[in-house]
Design a protein around this motif. Structure first.
Motif, short mmCIF file in Angstrom:
data_model
loop_
_atom_site.label_atom_id
_atom_site.label_comp_id
_atom_site.label_asym_id
_atom_site.label_seq_id
_atom_site.Cartn_x
_atom_site.Cartn_y
_atom_site.Cartn_z
N GLN A 147 14.04 -3.31 2.07
CA GLN A 147 15.04 -4.37 2.12
C GLN A 147 16.35 -3.88 2.73
O GLN A 147 16.96 -4.54 3.57
CB GLN A 147 15.27 -4.91 0.71
N GLU A 148 16.77 -2.68 2.34
CA GLU A 148 18.03 -2.10 2.83
C GLU A 148 18.01 -1.90 4.34
O GLU A 148 19.01 -2.15 5.04
CB GLU A 148 18.27 -0.76 2.14
N LEU A 149 16.87 -1.49 4.88
CA LEU A 149 16.76 -1.14 6.29
C LEU A 149 16.19 -2.27 7.14
O LEU A 149 16.07 -2.11 8.36
CB LEU A 149 15.89 0.11 6.44
N GLY A 150 15.81 -3.38 6.52
CA GLY A 150 15.27 -4.51 7.28
C GLY A 150 13.92 -4.21 7.90
O GLY A 150 13.60 -4.74 8.98
N MET A 151 13.11 -3.39 7.26
CA MET A 151 11.81 -3.03 7.80
C MET A 151 10.81 -4.17 7.61
O MET A 151 11.00 -5.05 6.78
CB MET A 151 11.32 -1.74 7.15
N GLN A 152 9.73 -4.14 8.40
CA GLN A 152 8.75 -5.22 8.37
C GLN A 152 8.08 -5.33 7.01
O GLN A 152 7.88 -6.44 6.49
CB GLN A 152 7.69 -5.01 9.45
N SER A 153 7.72 -4.19 6.43
CA SER A 153 7.07 -4.20 5.14
C SER A 153 7.10 -2.79 4.56
O SER A 153 7.42 -1.82 5.25
CB SER A 153 5.61 -4.67 5.26
N ALA A 154 6.77 -2.72 3.28
CA ALA A 154 6.50 -1.43 2.64
C ALA A 154 5.05 -1.45 2.22
O ALA A 154 4.58 -2.42 1.61
CB ALA A 154 7.41 -1.22 1.44
N VAL A 155 4.32 -0.40 2.55
CA VAL A 155 2.89 -0.33 2.25
C VAL A 155 2.66 0.79 1.24
O VAL A 155 3.11 1.93 1.45
CB VAL A 155 2.06 -0.08 3.52
N ILE A 156 1.96 0.48 0.16
CA ILE A 156 1.64 1.46 -0.87
C ILE A 156 0.15 1.74 -0.81
O ILE A 156 -0.66 0.84 -1.04
CB ILE A 156 2.03 0.97 -2.28
N PRO A 157 -0.28 2.97 -0.48
CA PRO A 157 -1.71 3.27 -0.42
C PRO A 157 -2.33 3.22 -1.82
O PRO A 157 -1.63 3.19 -2.82
CB PRO A 157 -1.74 4.69 0.18
N PRO A 158 -3.65 3.24 -1.90
CA PRO A 158 -4.31 3.08 -3.19
C PRO A 158 -3.91 4.10 -4.25
O PRO A 158 -3.74 3.75 -5.40
CB PRO A 158 -5.80 3.21 -2.84
N ARG A 159 -3.74 5.35 -3.88
CA ARG A 159 -3.39 6.38 -4.86
C ARG A 159 -2.18 7.17 -4.35
O ARG A 159 -2.30 8.30 -3.90
CB ARG A 159 -4.58 7.31 -5.10
N PRO A 160 -1.02 6.58 -4.42
CA PRO A 160 0.16 7.18 -3.80
C PRO A 160 0.56 8.52 -4.39
O PRO A 160 1.06 9.39 -3.68
CB PRO A 160 1.25 6.13 -4.04
N GLY A 161 0.35 8.72 -5.68
CA GLY A 161 0.77 9.96 -6.30
C GLY A 161 -0.07 11.16 -5.92
O GLY A 161 0.33 12.30 -6.15
N ILE A 162 -1.23 10.92 -5.32
CA ILE A 162 -2.12 12.01 -4.92
C ILE A 162 -2.48 11.84 -3.45
O ILE A 162 -3.54 12.25 -2.98
CB ILE A 162 -3.38 12.03 -5.83
N ALA A 163 -1.57 11.24 -2.70
CA ALA A 163 -1.83 10.89 -1.31
C ALA A 163 -2.06 12.11 -0.42
O ALA A 163 -2.85 12.06 0.52
CB ALA A 163 -0.69 10.06 -0.75
N SER A 164 -1.39 13.23 -0.71
CA SER A 164 -1.57 14.41 0.14
C SER A 164 -3.00 14.92 0.06
O SER A 164 -3.60 15.29 1.08
CB SER A 164 -0.58 15.50 -0.26
N ALA A 165 -3.56 14.96 -1.14
CA ALA A 165 -4.95 15.41 -1.29
C ALA A 165 -5.90 14.43 -0.62
O ALA A 165 -6.83 14.84 0.10
CB ALA A 165 -5.29 15.58 -2.77
N VAL A 166 -5.69 13.14 -0.84
CA VAL A 166 -6.55 12.12 -0.23
C VAL A 166 -6.45 12.18 1.29
O VAL A 166 -7.45 12.09 2.01
CB VAL A 166 -6.17 10.73 -0.74
N GLY A 167 -5.24 12.37 1.82
CA GLY A 167 -5.04 12.41 3.26
C GLY A 167 -5.76 13.57 3.94
O GLY A 167 -6.21 13.45 5.09
N MET A 168 -5.88 14.69 3.24
CA MET A 168 -6.54 15.86 3.82
C MET A 168 -8.02 15.63 4.09
O MET A 168 -8.61 16.31 4.94
CB MET A 168 -6.39 17.06 2.88
N LEU A 169 -8.63 14.71 3.36
CA LEU A 169 -10.07 14.52 3.47
C LEU A 169 -10.52 14.19 4.88
O LEU A 169 -11.64 14.51 5.27
CB LEU A 169 -10.52 13.42 2.50
N ASP A 170 -9.67 13.52 5.65
CA ASP A 170 -10.06 13.09 6.99
C ASP A 170 -9.27 13.76 8.10
O ASP A 170 -9.17 13.24 9.22
CB ASP A 170 -9.92 11.57 7.10
N ALA A 171 -8.68 14.92 7.82
CA ALA A 171 -7.97 15.67 8.85
C ALA A 171 -8.97 16.32 9.80
O ALA A 171 -10.07 16.69 9.40
CB ALA A 171 -7.09 16.74 8.21
#
Length: 704
Positions: free
Chosen positions: A491-515
């Motif tokens: 809202q502050e920056l006027g961005m199009q949207s904010a997207v929250i992935p399914p497991r945000p607190g463990i996103a780094s581990a999840v993201g590594m799976l498809d590197a």
């Protein structure tokens, strides 16, 4: 951060939680029958584990890290997580690991004893650095001490010019005598770094052999084997960092390899590197400096893959932890990269995802400056003692305490495993607020407004300052605290949207799976005319041949990206752009990038190419994405809670994200809780869940 949900996950003991997927249906991006993937990301406080089956079902787990022996937590995570999903290590078909061992070794100054041999007259290259002050108006600010002390640096009689021609040949006899005193220092590694060796490494290679024969250290390396590019200070610093972390990384990899084998794992495994790609354990042991920013890269790679899947053109990856926030720009599913990063104030000249880190996180401490202004961070309460609400002895109000006082956070985290003391946080906020003449609630709101401004500046750093209009960007928010701040920032920056992935607190581990698996090669060149491009093509072929010998799987589909570092003659720094065999097209590519980055191009200036680069990637098969299509879109609040919003208390519904299906729509204000994070929704916003469990937050007026 949701209330405990026994029907959704199994509570094994008081320290760990497994949180299985909520949906069984999955769409395949690409799939192999019988796949079982795992990623483990080691952080300073927690070790995160993500397990994905062939149908896309994801289970995630957090357990305490073991800083003195990080591999212990990794092995415990592997065995424990697989046991809880009824599988065994022997069934794993992919294992990826992100480590902070190299990072922490540099930060804590707990690395190897390193010496250096350099060109006569250049003994102080690490101490002199750039001759620039880190804070020009702060007379007390000092540059970090070099990793190699002056008494461990000796000079060799040799010299090459900028073209690699020998001016003074290496005196091997003299060098053998010169390095003998280093034996008394009991060094672990000696780095050989000679002036202009990036053009011609012959002297460095000969010197390595001489020093090895002298037996003054167990390991001797040439700086050009780590980074063969111009700029002596950066190249020497990179080699010093590599040497400094080498024994620890090597020992860590060996212990982890033994532990995984003992646990029964049969598949080969890989480590995350700073560039966002994977490398084999043996390559990581040879080039440990490539893993220094390993932890940051996993989340950015995940955000890039998710952005591509969602069709987002420009995304700001936004990862908030307890102490810091890591921000990166992603364009068309590809994160910006840099060839000149830093760790603990020391330059590191290796490819890395371009992450801007600011001192703002859940543990950031509120304080007053000499003028009485409210400030937040960069100092942090960390994990110990942590925020006041953690009940571990914290005394200073933090961002997390502000969320608790305002009701955005409830009385527990991690599904009930972690209790928050809301009363203690409020009492402290009352006392602190009295010093500035504000109520506890207004003080807490003030803290969040200040930290929002700080985070907004960080986002502008990677977007507006690069010519990107934030109104065309989406915010991908993750990390334990990212979803709490996403709505305010969008809202502050006027961005199009904010997207929250399914497991945000463990996103780094999840993201590594498809590197992807990745190898980087660079060769210094000199090309100022079209006629020189033919030589560049030969250099690219040489690098391709070298890559073919080092690929993990020569039969796998391999992508070769040919790049060059170009600049106008007279400029000090370069831009990395795609290579084109036609000089005019090459110049057009460079000038287009120059205009994007700096706002102008100079058609009258001469262009030169100074480095040829080859980036080789082998994309592992992407796993399935979970689908929540089978879950109804209708949801009801699990409870209600008073939340302080814009100067008044409001009765706000609390939702359990585990109940969300495709097309679930929530109107703000609302709080959405899940095991690993909490999402706050402003009154003027709405959130819609998509088929693959990504939550999209937009202004309420955009709802159809």
């Amino acid at each position: 951060m949701s209330p405990r949900r026994p029907s959704r996950y199994h509570r094994k003991n008081s320290r760990t939680e497994l949180y299985p997927a909520k949906g069984r249906d999955a769409k395949m991006m690409s799939q192999t029958d019988g796949q079982l993937h795992m990623a483990v990301d080691t952080g300073g406080t927690f070790t995160d584990v993500a397990v994905r089956g062939e149908d896309g079902q994801m289970s995630v787990w957090k357990l305490p890290s073991t800083p003195t022996a990080p591999d212990d937590a990794v092995i415990a995570g592997v065995e424990g997580a697989l046991e809880r999903v009824g599988r065994s290590p022997g069934e794993l078909t992919r294992f990826v690991h992100g480590s902070t061992v190299a990072t922490n070794t540099v930060i804590t100054r707990d690395g190897a004893r390193v010496g250096m041999v350099t060109t006569r007259g250049f003994r102080d290259v690490l101490a002199i650095a750039h001759q620039s002050r880190p804070a020009i108006y702060d007379q007390h600010k000092r540059r970090p001490e070099p990793l190699i002390p002056k008494e461990a640096i000796v000079e060799a009689s040799q010299r090459m010019d900028a073209d690699g021609a020998v001016l003074v040949d290496l005196d091997e006899v003299s060098l053998a005598e010169t390095v003998k005193p280093l034996a008394t220092l009991e060094l672990d590694v000696i780095v050989v770094s000679f002036l202009n060796a990036y053009v011609n490494p012959e002297h460095e290679q000969r010197a390595v052999a001489v020093v090895q024969d002298a037996g003054v250290a167990s390991q001797v390396v040439a700086a050009t084997s780590i980074s063969a590019e111009m700029r002596e200070y950066e190249r020497s610093s990179t080699a010093a960092i590599n040497a400094y972390v080498s024994p620890k990384i090597t020992g860590y990899i060996q212990r982890l390899e033994q532990g995984l084998t003992a646990a029964g794992m049969k598949t080969s495994w890989r480590m995350m590197q700073s560039s966002g790609g994977l490398l084999s354990p043996s390559d990581a042991a040879d080039h440990p400096a490539r893993t220094v920013l390993s932890g940051l890269a996993g989340g950015v790679v995940g955000a890039a893959n998710w952005s591509q899947h969602l069709g987002l053109q420009r995304t700001v990856s936004f990862d908030i932890g307890g102490t810091s926030t890591d921000i990166a720009l992603i364009r068309d599913g590809v994160p910006d990269e840099t060839l000149a990063s830093e760790i603990a104030g020391l330059p590191l000249k290796l490819p890395a995802v371009d992450v801007h880190t600011i001192g703002a996180g859940g543990g950031s401490i509120a304080w007053l400056d000499p003028g009485g202004g409210l400030r937040v961070g960069p100092h942090s309460a960390g994990a110990e003692p942590g925020p006041i609400s953690y009940q571990r002895g914290g005394k200073a109000p933090t961002v997390t305490d502000a969320h608790v006082v305002l009701g955005r956070l409830g009385h527990e985290l991690l599904g009930g495993e972690f209790q928050l003391d809301a009363a203690a946080a409020r009492n402290a906020m009352v006392a602190w607020g009295e010093t500035i003449g504000l109520s506890a609630e207004d003080t807490a709101e003030g803290i969040l407004r200040v930290i929002t401004a700080t985070m907004s500046r960080g986002i502008r750093k990677v977007s507006v300052e690069r010519g990107i209009d934030l109104r065309t960007c989406d915010l991908m928010a993750f990390g334990g605290a990212g979803p709490l701040h996403a709505a305010d920032l969008a809202q502050e920056l006027g961005m199009q949207s904010a997207v929250i992935p399914p497991r945000p607190g463990i996103a780094s581990a999840v993201g590594m799976l498809d590197a992807p698996i990745r190898h980087d090669y660079a060769t210094s060149v000199e090309a100022k005319t079209g006629a020189a491009l033919e030589k560049l093509q030969q250099i690219f072929e040489t690098m391709r041949a070298r890559a073919a010998e080092q690929l993990d799987d020569p039969q796998a589909e391999t992508n070769y990206d040919l790049l060059v570092d170009a600049r106008y003659i007279g400029q000090s720094y370069e831009l990395t752009v795609e290579f084109d065999a036609d000089w005019e097209r090459q110049r057009a590519i460079f000038e287009d990038m120059h205009e994007q980055n700096y706002g102008f191009a100079d058609p009258d200036a001469l262009m030169e190419i100074v480095v040829a680069r080859l980036v080789v990637t082998q994309q592992l098969e992407h796993g399935a994405l979970e689908s929540v299509a089978s879950i109804t879109a209708d949801v009801t609040p699990s409870s209600h809670r008073d939340v302080y919003i814009d100067g008044a208390w409001r009765d706000v519904p609390i939702y359990d994200r585990a109940t969300f299906g495709a097309k679930t729509v929530i109107d703000g204000p609302a709080v959405i809780e899940q095991f690993d994070s909490t999402i706050y929704l402003r009154p003027d916003q709405m959130a819609e869940n998509d088929t693959y469990d990504f939550l999209h937050i937009r202004q309420a007026t955009e709802q159809e």
